[in-house]
Write a protein that holds these residues in place. Structure first.
Motif, PDB file in Angstrom:
ATOM      1  N   ARG A 153      34.780 -29.417 -27.632  1.00 28.67           N
ATOM      2  CA  ARG A 153      35.115 -28.208 -27.630  1.00 28.67           C
ATOM      3  C   ARG A 153      37.124 -27.352 -27.964  1.00 28.67           C
ATOM      4  O   ARG A 153      37.957 -27.793 -27.685  1.00 28.67           O
ATOM      5  N   LYS A 155      39.934 -24.367 -28.502  1.00 30.04           N
ATOM      6  CA  LYS A 155      40.145 -23.624 -27.817  1.00 30.04           C
ATOM      7  C   LYS A 155      41.804 -22.819 -28.706  1.00 30.04           C
ATOM      8  O   LYS A 155      43.234 -23.302 -28.730  1.00 30.04           O
ATOM      9  N   CYS A 157      45.115 -21.186 -29.542  1.00 30.84           N
ATOM     10  CA  CYS A 157      45.795 -20.099 -28.319  1.00 30.84           C
ATOM     11  C   CYS A 157      46.931 -19.128 -28.717  1.00 30.84           C
ATOM     12  O   CYS A 157      47.302 -20.254 -29.766  1.00 30.84           O
TER      13      CYS A 157
END
Length: 162
Positions: A153, A155, A157
């Protein structure tokens, strides 16, 4: 497993240090090129495993131009991207990753964060921590988390200036 993915720091490391401090703990840092000779400082600051490839501005370096990493069942092609003309499109990069048996490719060079699946290959560009080029020009990086089953997964940022 947590992996910090960065690129295009261009020897201006303050935002990299901020990202490391913000995201600790992690198990690995992957730098997709253009560290410009600062790779040892970056590696030392991370205090963890560190993988880096050479970019188009990494002159006089012995860094590998490309790497294939196996991380918890995920085969990942890591390159800066300039050899695959990623500024003009990512199809060649996706083809190369697939030919190497990789389900993912991490790259930099464009200074624009990007994540998309192309012909079965997940392409990930963390953007640039130093000279971002996307709308708003916010320094960016990615964090990948891989669970016990090997599922990754991601993300995206950013470093927001205070």
């Amino acid at each position: 497993m947590r992996v910090l993915i960065v690129s295009d720091t261009h020897r201006v490391n303050e935002n990299y240090f901020r990202a490391v401090d913000k995201e600790k703990p992690f198990d690995l840092v992957i730098h997709c090129g253009d560290a410009e000779g600062a790779e040892y400082s970056l590696m030392s600051y991370a205090e963890t495993d560190f993988e880096v490839v050479g970019g188009n501005n990494d002159f006089f370096t012995s860094l590998p131009k490309e790497r294939v990493l196996n991380i918890r069942g995920n085969r990942i092609f890591v390159t800066h991207g300039h050899f695959y003309q990623v500024n003009a499109g990512v199809e060649r990069l996706a083809e190369e990753a697939a030919e190497r048996g990789c389900s993912m490719a991490f790259f930099g060079h464009t200074h624009i964060p990007f994540m998309s699946e192309v012909n079965g290959v997940l392409l990930v560009n963390p953007g640039s921590l130093t000279y971002p080029r996307q709308f708003g020009r916010v320094p960016t990086y990615m964090v990948m988390e891989i669970d016990g089953y090997g599922k990754a997964r991601f993300k995206q940022c950013s470093i927001v200036e205070e």
